[in-house]
Write a protein that holds these residues in place. Structure first.
Motif, PDB file in Angstrom:
ATOM      1  N   UNK A  80       4.851  15.167   2.134  1.00 39.26           N
ATOM      2  CA  UNK A  80       4.111  14.373   0.975  1.00 39.26           C
ATOM      3  C   UNK A  80       3.469  12.993   1.342  1.00 39.26           C
ATOM      4  N   UNK A  81       4.224  12.430   2.461  1.00 42.30           N
ATOM      5  CA  UNK A  81       3.340  11.001   2.687  1.00 42.30           C
ATOM      6  C   UNK A  81       2.075  11.488   3.767  1.00 42.30           C
ATOM      7  N   UNK A  82       2.188  12.434   4.482  1.00 43.57           N
ATOM      8  CA  UNK A  82       0.996  12.871   5.206  1.00 43.57           C
ATOM      9  C   UNK A  82      -0.077  13.313   4.306  1.00 43.57           C
ATOM     10  N   UNK A  83       0.169  14.254   3.215  1.00 39.15           N
ATOM     11  CA  UNK A  83      -0.767  14.668   2.566  1.00 39.15           C
ATOM     12  C   UNK A  83      -1.541  13.579   1.644  1.00 39.15           C
ATOM     13  N   UNK A  84      -0.563  12.598   1.209  1.00 38.02           N
ATOM     14  CA  UNK A  84      -1.432  11.389   0.652  1.00 38.02           C
ATOM     15  C   UNK A  84      -2.055  10.658   1.330  1.00 38.02           C
ATOM     16  N   UNK A  85      -1.702  10.202   2.550  1.00 34.02           N
ATOM     17  CA  UNK A  85      -2.364   9.504   3.659  1.00 34.02           C
ATOM     18  C   UNK A  85      -3.471  10.353   4.006  1.00 34.02           C
ATOM     19  N   UNK A  86      -3.586  11.566   4.474  1.00 34.51           N
ATOM     20  CA  UNK A  86      -4.679  12.133   4.937  1.00 34.51           C
ATOM     21  C   UNK A  86      -5.712  12.099   3.691  1.00 34.51           C
TER      22      UNK A  86
END
Length: 330
Positions: A80-86
């Motif tokens: 979730x954090x990776x998807x949002x940040x990416x």
């Protein structure tokens, strides 16, 4: 004072209504996005029961629980954090990372096919990749770790599909929808897996305790059917990993300007739809899945020697350079 208090209560009621509407929108968006990820969800549900085969009945639900908890951690803490940040800062990285995950799924699927066709050679290959577990707890840990690794790739695909389906621009609302859909899908998938792996135990209980002959016969039939169903599910899971991986690679190549694999998929789908117009949608889906499976199996077959002769030795060399853990019992 009373007028001021009433005005304040009215404002609070208005805020509650806005919040309720926002939550309703989040739930609706999460459900809609989850439906779009249904294909990958089915693949996840088909793959997971393979990891509890060979264990005693009392360990099946604990293993499923461990994998489910690992899946939630995968989705909420990492993906979730990776998807949002990416999506905010490096959207160009999403496709290459998905393709790496797709290649891993292709490798996993091809390795299972390899094991079915040449079990002895496959065991030699697997022995070169990781130590053989002897203690049951060690074997369980390996199975759970392998399932969570595979779940990470499938979860990444699910979360990416969900993210692409979200239609709200606000960052925090997107995060809430992604989290809600991810947790909801995990509960649905592993709830279904738990029912599947305990089906034979339910059949035994029904055969012994049903009050009617028909009930006892149903229980005995369920006991006979479940091993066959698990074998079918194992085949479906292997096919699912391979065609999902192939689909990721095909779409990724299209994003990088190599469009011919996707063109082959589209040609096969159109041909199937014209050949079977009465079930055009179903025929097109099966044709697409079949071509994706072929691409995935071919890539996975190439990955098997690469994993055995390049990746595994490289990882062992890197591991050898790292400081070794001291044995506390020593």
């Amino acid at each position: 004072m009373s007028v001021g208090l009433l005005a304040l209560l009215d404002d609070v009621a208005g805020l509650v209504k806005v919040a309720a509407a926002s939550l309703d929108d989040v739930a609706g968006q999460a459900a809609k996005a989850g439906v779009k990820a249904a294909g990958a969800v089915i693949d996840d549900a088909a793959v997971t029961p393979n990891y509890v085969q060979g264990f005693t009945a009392d360990r099946e639900l604990p293993i499923v629980g461990k994998i489910a908890w690992g899946s939630i951690r995968n989705k909420l803490l990492f993906l979730l954090p990776a998807a949002l940040l990416l999506s905010l800062f490096a959207p160009w990285l999403i496709t290459p990372l998905l393709m790496i995950g797709g290649a891993y799924l292709c490798y996993e699927g091809a390795e299972k096919v390899f094991h079915a066709l040449a079990p002895h050679d496959a065991e030699v290959h697997e022995a070169g990749l990781e130590p053989v577990a002897i203690a049951p707890q060690s074997l369980e840990d390996q199975k759970v770790a392998g399932a969570i690794q595979t779940d990470f790739i499938l979860s990444a695909e699910i979360m990416t599909i969900i993210l692409a389906a979200i239609e709200v621009p606000d960052f925090w609302t997107r995060a809430a929808i992604l989290a809600l859909a991810g947790v909801g899908i995990t509960i649905a998938v592993y709830g279904a897996v738990a029912l599947i792996v305990k089906g034979d135990d339910f059949g035994v209980w029904t055969a012994r305790n049903a009050h009617t002959g028909a009930g006892r016969a149903f229980g005995r039939g369920l006991v006979v059917f479940m091993p066959v169903f698990m074998q079918i599910l194992s085949v479906v899971g292997t096919a699912a990993m391979t065609w999902v991986g192939g689909s990721i690679i095909v779409h990724g190549l299209h994003e990088f300007g190599f469009g011919w694999p996707e063109q082959v998929v589209e040609i096969a789908a159109h041909w199937a739809e014209h050949a079977l117009p009465a079930i055009a949608g179903v025929a097109g889906w099966f044709a697409t899945a079949a071509v994706d499976f072929i691409f995935g199996l071919a890539l996975g077959a190439v990955m098997i020697p690469i994993a055995g002769y390049v990746i595994a030795p490289a990882l062992k060399a890197i591991k050898g350079l790292l400081p070794k853990r001291r044995d506390p019992a020593a």
